[in-house]
Design a protein around this motif. Structure first.
Motif, PDB file in Angstrom:
ATOM      1  N   ASN A 278      -7.910 -22.291  36.168  1.00 41.52           N
ATOM      2  CA  ASN A 278      -7.349 -21.207  35.348  1.00 41.52           C
ATOM      3  C   ASN A 278      -5.870 -20.953  35.620  1.00 41.52           C
ATOM      4  O   ASN A 278      -5.223 -20.218  34.859  1.00 41.52           O
ATOM      5  CB  ASN A 278      -8.129 -19.916  35.601  1.00 41.52           C
ATOM      6  CG  ASN A 278      -9.569 -20.012  35.112  1.00 41.52           C
ATOM      7  OD1 ASN A 278      -9.831 -20.575  34.048  1.00 41.52           O
ATOM      8  ND2 ASN A 278     -10.509 -19.470  35.886  1.00 41.52           N
ATOM      9  N   ALA A 279      -5.332 -21.517  36.707  1.00 46.28           N
ATOM     10  CA  ALA A 279      -3.938 -21.242  37.075  1.00 46.28           C
ATOM     11  C   ALA A 279      -2.977 -21.863  36.068  1.00 46.28           C
ATOM     12  O   ALA A 279      -3.221 -22.951  35.537  1.00 46.28           O
ATOM     13  CB  ALA A 279      -3.661 -21.774  38.471  1.00 46.28           C
ATOM     14  N   ARG A 280      -1.883 -21.157  35.840  1.00 44.78           N
ATOM     15  CA  ARG A 280      -0.832 -21.686  34.955  1.00 44.78           C
ATOM     16  C   ARG A 280       0.445 -21.982  35.729  1.00 44.78           C
ATOM     17  O   ARG A 280       1.113 -22.962  35.469  1.00 44.78           O
ATOM     18  CB  ARG A 280      -0.548 -20.667  33.842  1.00 44.78           C
ATOM     19  CG  ARG A 280      -1.776 -20.330  33.022  1.00 44.78           C
ATOM     20  CD  ARG A 280      -1.460 -19.315  31.931  1.00 44.78           C
ATOM     21  NE  ARG A 280      -0.527 -19.841  30.951  1.00 44.78           N
ATOM     22  CZ  ARG A 280      -0.072 -19.144  29.906  1.00 44.78           C
ATOM     23  NH1 ARG A 280      -0.479 -17.888  29.728  1.00 44.78           N
ATOM     24  NH2 ARG A 280       0.768 -19.681  29.058  1.00 44.78           N
ATOM     25  N   THR A 281       0.764 -21.133  36.714  1.00 40.85           N
ATOM     26  CA  THR A 281       1.992 -21.315  37.491  1.00 40.85           C
ATOM     27  C   THR A 281       1.638 -21.419  38.967  1.00 40.85           C
ATOM     28  O   THR A 281       0.858 -20.609  39.481  1.00 40.85           O
ATOM     29  CB  THR A 281       2.961 -20.130  37.281  1.00 40.85           C
ATOM     30  OG1 THR A 281       3.221 -19.989  35.890  1.00 40.85           O
ATOM     31  CG2 THR A 281       4.270 -20.379  38.026  1.00 40.85           C
ATOM     32  N   VAL A 282       2.228 -22.414  39.621  1.00 42.63           N
ATOM     33  CA  VAL A 282       1.978 -22.615  41.055  1.00 42.63           C
ATOM     34  C   VAL A 282       3.321 -22.728  41.762  1.00 42.63           C
ATOM     35  O   VAL A 282       4.370 -22.937  41.135  1.00 42.63           O
ATOM     36  CB  VAL A 282       1.122 -23.879  41.318  1.00 42.63           C
ATOM     37  CG1 VAL A 282      -0.232 -23.764  40.646  1.00 42.63           C
ATOM     38  CG2 VAL A 282       1.857 -25.137  40.867  1.00 42.63           C
ATOM     39  N   ALA A 283       3.277 -22.599  43.071  1.00 45.06           N
ATOM     40  CA  ALA A 283       4.477 -22.762  43.899  1.00 45.06           C
ATOM     41  C   ALA A 283       4.050 -23.348  45.239  1.00 45.06           C
ATOM     42  O   ALA A 283       2.909 -23.185  45.674  1.00 45.06           O
ATOM     43  CB  ALA A 283       5.193 -21.422  44.100  1.00 45.06           C
ATOM     44  N   PHE A 284       4.985 -24.049  45.876  1.00 43.83           N
ATOM     45  CA  PHE A 284       4.745 -24.665  47.181  1.00 43.83           C
ATOM     46  C   PHE A 284       5.704 -24.059  48.199  1.00 43.83           C
ATOM     47  O   PHE A 284       6.897 -23.907  47.910  1.00 43.83           O
ATOM     48  CB  PHE A 284       4.961 -26.182  47.124  1.00 43.83           C
ATOM     49  CG  PHE A 284       3.996 -26.906  46.231  1.00 43.83           C
ATOM     50  CD1 PHE A 284       2.820 -27.428  46.741  1.00 43.83           C
ATOM     51  CD2 PHE A 284       4.256 -27.051  44.874  1.00 43.83           C
ATOM     52  CE1 PHE A 284       1.922 -28.101  45.929  1.00 43.83           C
ATOM     53  CE2 PHE A 284       3.370 -27.714  44.046  1.00 43.83           C
ATOM     54  CZ  PHE A 284       2.206 -28.237  44.567  1.00 43.83           C
ATOM     55  N   TYR A 285       5.164 -23.715  49.357  1.00 46.52           N
ATOM     56  CA  TYR A 285       6.009 -23.181  50.426  1.00 46.52           C
ATOM     57  C   TYR A 285       5.989 -24.178  51.583  1.00 46.52           C
ATOM     58  O   TYR A 285       4.917 -24.556  52.078  1.00 46.52           O
ATOM     59  CB  TYR A 285       5.505 -21.817  50.893  1.00 46.52           C
ATOM     60  CG  TYR A 285       6.494 -21.101  51.786  1.00 46.52           C
ATOM     61  CD1 TYR A 285       7.681 -20.608  51.260  1.00 46.52           C
ATOM     62  CD2 TYR A 285       6.240 -20.921  53.135  1.00 46.52           C
ATOM     63  CE1 TYR A 285       8.595 -19.958  52.064  1.00 46.52           C
ATOM     64  CE2 TYR A 285       7.150 -20.270  53.954  1.00 46.52           C
ATOM     65  CZ  TYR A 285       8.340 -19.798  53.407  1.00 46.52           C
ATOM     66  OH  TYR A 285       9.251 -19.159  54.204  1.00 46.52           O
ATOM     67  N   PRO A 286       7.150 -24.629  52.045  1.00 46.61           N
ATOM     68  CA  PRO A 286       7.211 -25.728  53.018  1.00 46.61           C
ATOM     69  C   PRO A 286       6.818 -25.290  54.425  1.00 46.61           C
ATOM     70  O   PRO A 286       6.702 -24.095  54.711  1.00 46.61           O
ATOM     71  CB  PRO A 286       8.683 -26.147  52.960  1.00 46.61           C
ATOM     72  CG  PRO A 286       9.415 -24.904  52.586  1.00 46.61           C
ATOM     73  CD  PRO A 286       8.493 -24.169  51.649  1.00 46.61           C
ATOM     74  N   PRO A 287       6.626 -26.261  55.320  1.00 50.51           N
ATOM     75  CA  PRO A 287       6.329 -25.930  56.720  1.00 50.51           C
ATOM     76  C   PRO A 287       7.472 -25.155  57.362  1.00 50.51           C
ATOM     77  O   PRO A 287       8.608 -25.148  56.872  1.00 50.51           O
ATOM     78  CB  PRO A 287       6.160 -27.307  57.385  1.00 50.51           C
ATOM     79  CG  PRO A 287       5.895 -28.250  56.274  1.00 50.51           C
ATOM     80  CD  PRO A 287       6.605 -27.708  55.074  1.00 50.51           C
ATOM     81  N   ASP A 288       7.171 -24.537  58.477  1.00 51.85           N
ATOM     82  CA  ASP A 288       8.156 -23.697  59.159  1.00 51.85           C
ATOM     83  C   ASP A 288       9.385 -24.482  59.588  1.00 51.85           C
ATOM     84  O   ASP A 288      10.494 -23.965  59.540  1.00 51.85           O
ATOM     85  CB  ASP A 288       7.502 -23.031  60.374  1.00 51.85           C
ATOM     86  CG  ASP A 288       8.431 -22.039  61.050  1.00 51.85           C
ATOM     87  OD1 ASP A 288       8.748 -21.010  60.426  1.00 51.85           O
ATOM     88  OD2 ASP A 288       8.854 -22.303  62.197  1.00 51.85           O
ATOM     89  N   GLU A 289       9.210 -25.748  60.000  1.00 49.61           N
ATOM     90  CA  GLU A 289      10.351 -26.527  60.466  1.00 49.61           C
ATOM     91  C   GLU A 289      11.346 -26.795  59.345  1.00 49.61           C
ATOM     92  O   GLU A 289      12.524 -27.051  59.605  1.00 49.61           O
ATOM     93  CB  GLU A 289       9.891 -27.848  61.063  1.00 49.61           C
ATOM     94  CG  GLU A 289       9.260 -28.809  60.068  1.00 49.61           C
ATOM     95  CD  GLU A 289       8.989 -30.170  60.679  1.00 49.61           C
ATOM     96  OE1 GLU A 289       9.315 -30.351  61.868  1.00 49.61           O
ATOM     97  OE2 GLU A 289       8.447 -31.047  59.971  1.00 49.61           O
ATOM     98  N   CYS A 290      10.887 -26.738  58.088  1.00 45.66           N
ATOM     99  CA  CYS A 290      11.805 -26.944  56.962  1.00 45.66           C
ATOM    100  C   CYS A 290      12.608 -25.691  56.653  1.00 45.66           C
ATOM    101  O   CYS A 290      13.728 -25.778  56.135  1.00 45.66           O
ATOM    102  CB  CYS A 290      11.024 -27.369  55.718  1.00 45.66           C
ATOM    103  SG  CYS A 290      10.118 -28.922  55.887  1.00 45.66           S
ATOM    104  N   VAL A 291      12.037 -24.530  56.948  1.00 47.37           N
ATOM    105  CA  VAL A 291      12.701 -23.261  56.606  1.00 47.37           C
ATOM    106  C   VAL A 291      13.534 -22.746  57.764  1.00 47.37           C
ATOM    107  O   VAL A 291      14.675 -22.308  57.582  1.00 47.37           O
ATOM    108  CB  VAL A 291      11.635 -22.220  56.206  1.00 47.37           C
ATOM    109  CG1 VAL A 291      12.308 -20.898  55.837  1.00 47.37           C
ATOM    110  CG2 VAL A 291      10.801 -22.737  55.053  1.00 47.37           C
ATOM    111  N   ASN A 292      12.970 -22.819  58.965  1.00 48.20           N
ATOM    112  CA  ASN A 292      13.665 -22.309  60.147  1.00 48.20           C
ATOM    113  C   ASN A 292      14.042 -23.483  61.041  1.00 48.20           C
ATOM    114  O   ASN A 292      13.238 -23.933  61.864  1.00 48.20           O
ATOM    115  CB  ASN A 292      12.761 -21.327  60.912  1.00 48.20           C
ATOM    116  CG  ASN A 292      12.328 -20.161  60.044  1.00 48.20           C
ATOM    117  OD1 ASN A 292      13.141 -19.567  59.343  1.00 48.20           O
ATOM    118  ND2 ASN A 292      11.033 -19.848  60.077  1.00 48.20           N
TER     119      ASN A 292
END
Length: 404
Positions: A54-68
């Motif tokens: 049923n989803a129309r919009t999705v998002a991906f959040y990267p691992p911590d090492e990619c952000v911090n």
């Protein structure tokens, strides 16, 4: 003269035969660890399939090492992580778009608040939180090896050879110098949570690990050294050569002289027939006996001085033997980390990304399993009961007048 040259050649050939017997030692190493298969993920449950369908919009959040980023890490390491994270997120987002989803860029989820709050403001239906997606290439210095040692005659008939741990460690170091480390296996792991943005619940936990050997072949290395003759062979050989020289000299003098200085009144040659031929024969027997002793009683070279000696090495390419072939084994485990093969890492990322996207694509194209309850018409109203009726009062008729 020709006879003398023939005897000299025969003597030289015998000496070479005595000194040319050799012994061959060798080793071959192989990976002790087996890289086959891995951990397979659990399929999404009914709630997760319904959510993805049923989803129309999705998002991906990267691992911590990619952000911090770790400020203490080397610049090269930070650059590698940045490049790997960017490539990984781009692949996931493009693949999700190909699967039919609208995708919110992961850059829009960065800030001082939680990623799910930004996702909720952007009307995202499903947030995929990537806890881990780490590919790695293991080279020969990063895996456990077993070294097999053997003694061979050069014809392929090898027997196990027992060596000390010190010799085995020396050969381990020699092997990694002579045969530079190469990629031996690929490993990777993926850990992703699928979160329903509306209520913040984890609906699916996808975890997969992968191990694959690259079929690395290791050379079979041999070291050949001359056998050592026994010490008494030298004494026998020296006496024999001395007798040959003395007897030969006597025979030669008997043949070429015309006047014996010990007999001045008689003009005759030097007569050595009584001792020169027997001495010559005895010398030949001694030389031949020393050669037989040298061939049959020679001592093998010391394996510690022969194995892994650059001057004695001969590399024979070939696949690793069956583990049961050799019984003399020494196993080593290295913890050194070499430069990983970037291309191999990209292949691992691409393959594991495709496997994950195939899962959510299958859920996207499936029909929801939740069936809406049937709509039923409201029940007809029950008719009201009739009100009770009160009988009307009756007026009695007037009595008829009576006449007297």
């Amino acid at each position: 003269m020709l006879e003398g040259m023939g005897c000299a050649n025969w003597l030289m050939g015998c000496l070479l035969l005595a000194g040319c017997t050799t012994t061959t030692y060798g080793y071959q190493y192989r990976m002790q660890q087996q890289f086959t298969g891995g951990e397979e993920p659990e399929p999404p449950g009914r709630e997760a399939r319904d959510m993805l369908a049923n989803a129309r919009t999705v998002a991906f959040y990267p691992p911590d090492e990619c952000v911090n980023a770790d400020p203490t890490a080397a610049h090269e390491r930070q650059a590698e992580i940045h490049a790997r994270c960017g490539a990984m997120m781009s692949q996931l987002e493009r693949a999700a778009e190909d699967a039919g989803y609208q995708v919110l860029s992961w850059q829009n989820l960065r800030g001082n608040r939680r990623a799910i709050e930004y996702a909720r403001e952007a009307n995202v239906d499903v947030l995929f939180e990537i806890n881990e997606m780490s590919p790695s290439v293991l080279d020969d210095m990063s895996v456990q090896h077993t070294f097999d040692f053997f003694e061979g005659d050069g014809t392929g008939s090898d027997t196990p050879l027992q060596v000390s741990t010190q010799v085995a460690e020396g050969c381990r170091d020699y092997a990694f110098r002579a045969d530079p480390p190469k990629a031996a296996a690929l490993t990777g792991s993926v850990d992703i949570k699928a979160v329903s943005v509306s209520d913040g619940r984890d609906r699916w936990h996808y975890r997969k690990t992968e191990e694959q050997s690259l079929g690395r072949e290791y050379p079979r290395v041999r070291f050949t050294a001359a056998n050592q003759p026994p010490k008494y062979m030298g004494v026998m050989l020296g006496l024999g050569i001395g007798a040959l020289v003395g007897g030969g000299t006597g025979v030669l003098m008997d043949a070429i002289t015309t006047d014996d200085p010990t007999t001045p009144t008689v003009n005759e040659h030097i007569d050595t027939s009584s001792w020169a031929p027997p001495l010559l024969i005895a010398g030949g027997v001694l030389v031949l006996a020393s050669i037989v002793v040298g061939v049959s009683a020679s001592e093998k070279p010391d394996p510690a001085k022969t194995l892994c000696n650059d001057k004695l090495a001969a590399v024979v390419p070939g696949a690793a033997p069956t583990p049961s072939v050799m019984s003399s084994e020494h196993t080593f485990e290295q913890s050194h980390t070499g430069d990983a093969a970037a291309e191999a890492k990209k292949q691992v990322i691409a393959r594991m990304t495709k496997q994950f996207i195939d899962e959510i694509k299958a859920a996207k194209t499936s029909r929801p399993t939740t069936v809406a309850p049937p709509v039923t018409a409201p029940p007809a109203p029950t008719p009201a009961a009739p009100a009770p009726t009160t009988p009307a009062p009756t007026t009695p008729a007037p009595a008829a007048p009576t006449h007297p």
